[in-house]
Design a protein around this motif. Structure first.
Motif: not given
Length: 75
Positions: A10-17, A26-28, A40-44, A46-49
């Motif tokens: 889930p995207l909130p778990y990725i963006l938990a970074g 705000d990002t979500i 998922p790729d855009e979220a990763n 955003r958090v540098g993964r």
């Protein structure tokens, strides 16, 4: 594709970074410019993964390096 994206995370778990709660929410709520939703790729990105489908030259280099761990550069 379901709400969890292609990898089942889930995207909130990725963006938990993003440690700041206000910034994270705000990002979500605001997808990347030109996009209607987060992937998922855009979220990763955003958090540098590392992403599944690299687009930039740096993402492609990182993907290649992850395939050959422990090898030193010959430069």
């Amino acid at each position: 594709m379901g709400p969890c994206g292609s990898r089942g995370v889930p995207l909130p778990y990725i963006l938990a970074g993003i440690t700041d709660d206000g910034e994270r929410f705000d990002t979500i709520l605001n997808p990347p410019p030109g996009k209607s939703r987060w992937t998922p790729d855009e979220a990763n990105r955003r958090v540098g993964r590392q992403v599944v489908k690299p687009v930039t030259a740096q993402e492609k280099v990182s993907a290649i390096h992850s395939l050959a761990p422990g090898r030193e550069s010959e430069t």
